[in-house]
Design an enzyme around this catalytic site. Structure first.
Site, PDB file in Angstrom:
ATOM      1  CB  CYS A 733      -0.995   0.002   1.157  1.00 38.87           C
ATOM      2  SG  CYS A 733      -0.232  -0.098   2.763  1.00 38.87           S
ATOM      3  CG  HIS A1453      -3.788   0.539   5.083  1.00 37.77           C
ATOM      4  ND1 HIS A1453      -3.256  -0.356   4.187  1.00 37.77           N
ATOM      5  CD2 HIS A1453      -4.913   1.024   4.521  1.00 37.77           C
ATOM      6  CE1 HIS A1453      -4.037  -0.413   3.124  1.00 37.77           C
ATOM      7  NE2 HIS A1453      -5.055   0.416   3.303  1.00 37.77           N
TER       8      HIS A1453
END
Length: 1531
Positions: A733, A1453
């Site tokens: 990510c 994230h």
């Protein structure tokens, strides 16, 4: 060996059972099962904890365990029993044999002196002198000889003292009975013990639904209302909540239900009176009576169909009538007696009592006293519901007709109802209810307005409780949603009502558990169900309501389930039909089949980047297997189902996706959350795939698709251009986030989409990537902006990055900013227009004007670096170092492609600390802000200013699990406690008569329970506590271990036997009783609760004073005895609680479990401290406050122990901690002056040596695209920490010009004069000159015409000579740049106004080829100049993308928010891309900000491609393919 030896000698093993009764054996077996499950062996830890208890020293415990025959495998049940019987009931001879076996050799024939001594040293730490008498005849001894010696020396060592000398203090069975909580409660209510035990189960279920974990008003009201009217439900709550702490504890609910349902009528009406007495002043005022009448009329209309004279009267007339008749005091209100007399005759009051009666049984769980009562309660409830009609969102439950019929017979359901406790004189003749007979109620028309609206709008959500016991909102569904497996075990729990089947031949048999099996299809379940529908109803023959089944609303089902049990619950939701909007009961919800992927068998730890991560090898498609089934209403939306599954399976919502499974190769992602099953035309037996994200954040379906993409066609989905997600290829990510930001940089994307990059690939640059990076990125951008796919996999780009930058390999989440830097550099080098980089020499600034040094540096940069990336992203920083000795200034100008701004690191921590005073007042919590390296002394100083106690009166302690864990020392650094929390206890200051708070002075007020003030009690008045010559030391007892420098918190070090001990520590303790125990010592185990106390205790303190001092501090925890008339206790059996203190004090060890004075083998829980006038010389014991069970059950208020007052400082400190900072303050910190330390000395060219210096950074030239990186990660003390600071940044009109370096005015003027010779100044320049004379600070605002003064040339990104375009030609020797034309100053306002030619620098607009190093032809340059002539661009920026990081470093994230050319913002979260409103953007976690400059014509950056030749990239594709194939083979 030795074990068998003593065991054989003891009862021949088998007979041991003769020593105990069947009851005992059963108890021991059950206790064994409780502690060891189904195994026959108990492990060692369990034996220590459960059998011996924690008072036995570990060494001793180990010896006993082994002697019983325990091994690493465990201890067998039979051996355990034999051992226990020996210890508790063995004869001396048997015990002697046992003790001998502890020392003896393997065969048990003799013991050696050496073995005995080493064993005794291990267990007792010493060898008794009398042992030598045992070994008079040599070094060995046999059993007979040993026994003779032992029985003469029973006190020789621990084991002998324990087993032989004083009578063993532990027995196998303990018959003493402390009253249980249930017995205590049964004593003060009209309820039986069995009622209370039964009620408790229901109470916990109700309480479990609370958001706060307490049974408070917020939880109570939805349960009882409807049917109790909202206006009355609060009053009802307060009638139960006797101690007014705003929640109902179990004793309150028991007493309340007893008063409301089981007492004599007067007591029941007294309870109703409390419901109406809103202000609790003991009388009903006129207003309260009016409210009462209105509510009672509503209750009547709701529950009765017959008429009543009051229904037609005016409310105020009724009120007048009541007062006229019943107000005996004539003061315009009713007293309790007045109300009771009125209620006897009032039909309204009785109807309310009936309704309360229903609610108490059905909702609150009281078991009806007789079957008839049960029938009336339920009938009343169902009649009322049938008048309301179905309510969408409620659940109704099916009950098979067979059982229902049996039950109706049992409760005489169809007899004419008798009114419970109907007063003898019927106030108004009660006509029989005019409802249709209940038998004809059609199951479906019946309505439902259950008190429990907690379930969301569908049956599906009803299942929470079955699996998620700890999730906060798991409703109490176990009670109403039985699972198949508890089919028959409920029958035996149902005991009879008080006067149930006493005469079996007259009474109808009480029905067993509800059997709903006949209603559901017998076909086997395909897979376990996730929802609570209980089963699929038969369709053929169709079930008919009223013939096959009856339906009841949820509260009634809960009650019946609670009273009878059931093998299946069959809830069905009420929904609104789409077409008619009529409510209907959905008997057949959609039955869905859920598939899950089977994990691919791959070695997980292979290097993820090089091996392309988790991409399964192409030949292994995903296995999907049927995992669950579930029924969902056809009106449920995808969002409902997704949310339900996520909670049920305990998978985070963002880690799960649902796919519609049509065939092996055809899945549709269900990402539109608002569609219902009905609108998606999803039918019964439809397969859905539940996809769960891999640990490395990739999605299995995507990975499988990528791996097999050659075989499968991706059906194209038209999407908004650029709104395409990127698949996560395994912790990527960070890469996806950076790519999406760069992809949303319009001019760069324009460049790639138009294929311009193919004309500019630099295949030979030694520090590039042979053009691979640019080519792969270009291909990816074209895919992202094709508008044909929801998501793409950035395989090739990732592959290229992994190949050229192995540092991004590995499983770990990386830093998106590092990847961004790598991406921009890589693209730049792959597209660099300079193919042969010239050597460039760095010259010292040497006092030359900034603009000259800057433009020289910029030119040098451009001689080596020219590309679209430079034009868009590169700016220039000025870094200036000043020698602190001679003041010499040296300036450098360096290019940057983004700004990395440090966040001002929070140097202080926020700490909350509770101060507990000796006077028993409610503790107060304070908030402190301390420096990171503050010591506890500083903490105490700051705290003492806030709380008004001197620092030496504060004892800091970390409290954990109701005990004091440790005392931090004054000179230690403050650390935030991991478990436990910090308290500051007030302690008496020795010798200070001033501290009124400590109850030791003459002025002690008369204490509770009428003890007279102490001074008169025959001991000399105690103003001065210490004879003057005495050293005043304060010794906290129990601290002698583990405190290296004496006493905690700097209280004076103790003299070993100092006469003055200032305080002792006390903890609250209650005994927890278990019926399944092994030895008597473990039947009642102490358990600590509440907050520990510090109790003053000196040489002069008497034992009674200790009790008083404890009582002062705990009295706020014990509810005062309620005045007789207000209590819900049953009058005829109230406890008088006739004791002086509701607790006993005992001396205990530090852990609070065992006695401080007795040896362990006495199994003493603490010797009691008598409440008398003796001196309390307790040594350094701790004391336990052992609450009397009855007082604990009835008076101790758990809710009080947690209450603290919050001081204003807590909020202030929290706010300061969370206070956001602005982007400007980060820039200010970035451009502030900093001192360079000793380790960073700077070489001063003037002093010719290394000197201390200061350093300052400034912005000099700003690029058209400005990237700002907020440095959230910092390396502190050898570890990375992330700053969670919130940075506030502007979305629009961000103006960083205040941080541009000031330009020097003189040089600028001089430069202008020089220019004028060549080129006469045009009229506007006069403006310019006036502007120049303004001193720099003021000139920061732009002058009217958009030309800024040169000093505010800082507004632009370019300095004056650089007034040329940033790419101005390199200076040759001493030649002046004479072509500067003033009106052209405007060009400077185009920041990095490098006009993108295919080649390189354009000079300052002159089209004279001889200055040029470029290969460009003239006209092109001309054109550029006209374009530039009239542009005045200010450095004002708008945000167009943000990369956000949530979570921790190395985990966490990344997501990106970016603004599409269509003006909408999108959130890119790996493969998902959703449109968001700008206010939904999570700006708090922003990590990298992307700004574009306003008013720039970006088309000028696109190079001309006419006559250029495209690079041949076919070989590159071949390179990639061959590499990729190699990889697949490796797989």
């Amino acid at each position: 060996g030795s074990f068998t030896f003593w065991k054989n000698g003891f009862n021949n093993g088998q007979e041991s059972t003769r020593v105990f009764t069947d009851v005992e054996l059963k108890r021991l077996k059950d206790a064994f099962k409780r502690t060891s499950g189904l195994s026959y062996y108990m492990n060692q830890q369990c034996f220590f904890r459960e059998v011996l208890g924690d008072g036995v020293p570990p060494k001793v415990a180990e010896v006993i365990y082994n002697s019983f025959g325990g091994t690493s495998k465990g201890l067998h049940f039979n051996n355990l029993i034999v051992g226990l019987v020996l210890l508790t009931r063995g004869r001396d001879e048997e015990k002697a044999k046992y003790i001998f076996s502890l020392f003896a050799n393997e065969s048990g024939s003799y013991a050696t002196r050496e073995d005995m001594e080493s064993m005794l040293r291990a267990v007792d730490g010493e060898v008794p002198p009398c042992l030598r008498k045992c070994f008079t005849e040599g070094e060995k001894v046999n059993y007979e000889k040993f026994k003779t010696w032992l029985l003469q020396n029973k006190d020789a060592f621990t084991f002998s003292r324990w087993l032989l000398s004083g009578g063993v203090c532990v027995t196998l069975t303990d018959d003493s009975d402390t009253p249980t909580f249930y017995q205590t409660l049964a004593g003060v209510t009209h309820l039986e013990e069995s009622d209370i035990i039964d009620l408790e189960k229901r109470y916990w279920l109700l309480k479990a639904q609370s958001r706060t974990g307490r049974f408070d008003l917020e939880t109570f009201v939805p349960l009882v209302s409807p049917p109790i009217h909202a206006s009355l439900s609060e009053g009802l709550f307060h009638a139960f909540d006797e101690n007014r702490d705003n929640h109902i504890d179990f004793k309150e609910i028991s007493c309340g239900l007893s008063a409301c349902c089981r007492g004599p009528v007067a007591e029941r009406q007294k309870f109703c009176f409390k419901v109406f007495d809103v202000d609790r002043d003991g009388i009903l005022s006129r207003g309260e009576i009016q409210e009462m009448v209105i509510a009672l009329l509503e209750v009547w209309k709701d529950n009765r169909t017959d008429s009543l004279p009051e229904l037609h009267a005016n409310v105020s007339d009724i009120v007048d009538e009541i007062l006229k008749m019943h107000d005996n005091t004539k003061m315009g209100h009713l007293t309790l007696e007045d109300y009771q007399i009125w209620s006897v005759k009032s039909a309204l009051a009785n109807e309310f009592l009936n309704l309360l009666f229903q609610v108490c049984h059905i909702v609150l769980g009281l078991r009806p006293a007789t079957p008839e009562e049960e029938g009336q309660i339920i009938r009343g409830w169902l009649d009322r519901e049938s008048r309301h009609g179905l309510q969408p969102g409620h659940n109704w439950f099916l009950i098979s007709m067979q059982w229902w019929q049996q039950w109706k017979d049992y409760v005489k359901y169809d007899n004419r109802p008798i009114v419970v406790e109907q007063p003898s004189i019927l106030g108004s003749g009660r006509s029989p209810p005019a409802t249709e007979p209940a038998t004809e109620r059609s199951g479906i028309s019946s309505s439902f307005s259950s008190s429990e609206d907690r379930f969301s709008d569908n049956v599906s959500s009803a299942s929470e409780a079955s699996e998620s016991t700890n999730s906060s909102d798991s409703t109490a569904t176990d009670i109403c949603f039985a699972r198949q497996h508890n089919a028959s075990d409920n029958n035996n729990q149902c005991f009879l009502g008080a006067n149930g089947n006493t005469l079996p031949h007259l009474a109808v048999q009480r029905p067993g558990a509800i059997d709903n099996q006949p209603l559901v299809t017998p076909e086997p379940m395909k897979a376990p169900t996730l929802t609570m529908e209980g089963g699929r109803l038969k369709r053929s023959p169709p079930l008919i309501p009223g013939r096959d089944f009856e339906t009841v609303p949820e509260p009634v089902w809960r009650a019946l389930y609670h009273w009878y049990g059931a093998n299946l619950s069959l809830p069905r939701p009420v929904i609104r039909q789409t077409k008619t909007q009529e409510p209907e009961l959905e008997l057949y919800p959609r039955y869905l089949l859920f598939l899950r992927q089977q994990p691919a068998t791959r070695t997980p730890q292979s290097n993820i980047w090089v091996n392309m991560g988790n991409v399964p090898s192409p030949n292994a498609p995903l296995k999907r297997v049927l995992a669950y089934t579930g029924c969902f209403s056809r009106m449920d939306t995808i969002k409902d189902i997704h949310g339900y599954l996520s909670q049920r399976l305990r998978i985070k919502e963002e880690d799960m996706r649902l796919w519609l499974y049509n065939s092996e190769n055809y899945l549709t992602l269900l990402d539109d959350e608002d569609h219902t099953l009905e609108s998606l035309k999803i039918q019964d037996e439809q397969h859905l795939v539940i996809e769960v994200r891999n640990k490395d954040m990739s999605w299995p379906e995507e990975m499988s698709f990528i791996a097999n993409s050659s075989k499968m066609d991706r059906h194209k989905v038209p999407t908004e251009k650029g709104a395409t997600g990127l698949s996560n290829l395994g912790n990527t990510c960070f890469m996806n986030s950076s790519i999406q930001c760069v992809s949303n940089t319009k001019p760069l994307t324009q460049y790639f989409i138009s294929g311009r990059h193919l004309y500019e690939l630099n295949r030979t640059n030694p520090i590039g990537m042979r053009g691979h990076m640019a080519k792969c990125y270009g291909d990816l951008v074209q895919e992202l902006w094709s508008g044909t796919q929801k998501n793409v996999a950035p395989l090739k780009l990732r592959w290229t990055i992994a190949k050229y930058a192995p540092r991004f390999n590995g499983f770990q989440q990386q830093d998106s900013q590092e990847l961004l830097a790598f991406l921009l550099d890589g693209l730049h080098e792959d597209l660099n227009r300079v193919h042969e980089k010239p050597y460039v020499e760095l010259k010292d600034s040497d006092g030359r004007p900034d603009w000259e040094v800057a433009s020289e540096a910029w030119e040098n940069h451009l001689r080596r670096n020219r590309s679209i990336v430079v034009d868009l992203f590169h700016g220039q920083l000025k870094s200036q170092v000043k020698c602190k000795t001679c003041g010499h200034i040296s300036a450098r100008f360096d290019p940057f492609n983004f700004l990395s701004l440090p966040l001002p690191m929070d140097s202080s921590m926020h700490l909350e600390i509770t101060v507990i005073k000796l006077d028993g007042s409610t503790p107060v919590r304070y908030g402190l802000r301390l420096n990171m390296d503050e010591k506890y002394t500083g903490l105490k100083k700051q705290l003492s200013e806030l709380c008004g106690l001197k620092a030496e009166q504060l004892l800091l302690a970390e409290v954990h699990l109701s005990n004091i864990k440790n005392f931090p020392l004054d000179n230690q650094k403050v650390r935030l406690s991991v478990n436990g929390f910090l308290c500051a206890f007030e302690i008496p200051v020795p010798g200070s008569p001033t501290s009124v708070s400590s109850p030791m002075q003459t002025e002690v007020p008369p204490l509770t329970n009428g003890t007279v003030s102490i001074a008169t009690n025959g001991i000399a008045p105690r103003t001065t506590l210490i004879p003057n010559g005495m050293p005043s030391t304060v010794v906290p007892c129990g601290t002698e271990r583990s405190l290296p420098n004496g006493i905690p918190n700097g209280h004076v070090a103790p003299l070993q036997d100092g006469p003055f001990t200032g305080y002792i520590i006390a903890m609250h303790r209650k005994m927890m009783r278990t019926e399944l125990y092994f030895l008597s010592s473990q039947k009642n185990r102490p358990s600590l609760f509440g907050m520990p106390l510090i109790v003053p205790c000196t040489v002069h303190t008497r034992k009674r004073d200790l009790y008083d001092a404890v009582w002062v501090q705990v009295s706020r925890l014990a509810s005062p005895l309620p005045p007789q008339e207000a209590s819900n206790h049953a009058q005829d059996c109230d406890d008088s609680m006739g004791y002086q203190y509701p607790f006993t004090l005992r001396v205990v060890q530090r852990d609070g479990n065992s006695c401080a004075w007795c040896p362990w083998y006495r199994f003493c829980r603490g010797c009691p401290v008598d409440c008398c006038d003796e001196r309390a010389s307790l040594g350094n014991a701790y004391i336990a406050v052992d609450w009397d069970p009855t007082a604990l059950h009835l008076r101790y208020q758990t809710s009080q122990e947690r209450i603290v007052e919050e001081h204003a400082s807590v909020e202030q400190s929290r706010q300061a901690q969370a206070e956001p900072i602005s982007l400007d303050s980060c820039l200010r910190a970035f451009t502030g002056e900093e001192e360079l330390g000793e380790d960073e000395l700077y070489y001063c060219s003037k002093c010719r040596t290394h000197r201390l210096a200061t350093k300052k950074l400034d912005l000099w030239r700003l690029p058209p695209i400005l990237i700002v990186h907020l440095k959230r990660f910092q390396f502190v003390n050898g570890r990375w920490i992330k700053s969670q600071k919130i940075v506030k940044f502007p979305r629009e009109n961000f103006d960083p010009s205040a941080f541009l370096a000031p330009r020097e005015v003189e040089q600028t003027l001089q430069g202008q004069v020089e220019c004028q010779g060549e080129d006469p100044v045009k009229p506007e320049s006069s403006d310019m000159v006036t502007a120049i004379s303004i001193p720099p600070p003021a000139s920061q605002s732009n002058s009217a015409k958009g030309l800024s003064s040169p000093s505010s040339g800082k507004k632009s990104g370019t300095s004056l000579s650089r007034g040329s375009s940033p790419n101005s030609s390199p200076k040759s020797g001493g030649r002046k740049q004479v072509r500067l034309r003033l009106p052209q100053l405007g060009s400077r306002h185009r920041l990095c106004s490098s006009k993108e030619n295919l080649d390189s620098s354009i000079r300052d607009g002159s089209s004279e080829p001889e200055h040029s190093t470029s290969e460009t032809d003239g006209p092109d340059t001309e054109a550029s100049q006209h374009q530039r002539e009239d542009i005045y661009v200010e450095p004002i920026y708008n945000l167009y993308a943000i990369s956000c990081h949530s979570g921790i470093l190395g985990g966490g994230h990344y997501v990106t928010y970016a603004k599409n050319p269509n003006g909408k913002w999108y959130c890119y979260n790996d493969s998902s891309c959703k449109e968001v409103h700008s206010e939904e953007i999570d700006t708090d976690s922003a990590y990298i900000l992307f700004y574009e400059q306003q008013g720039v014509n970006y088309s000028q950056f696109l190079p001309k491609t006419d006559g250029k030749k495209m690079a041949d990239t076919s070989s590159m594709d071949e390179d990639f393919e061959s590499d990729y194939k190699k990889y697949c083979v490796l797989q």
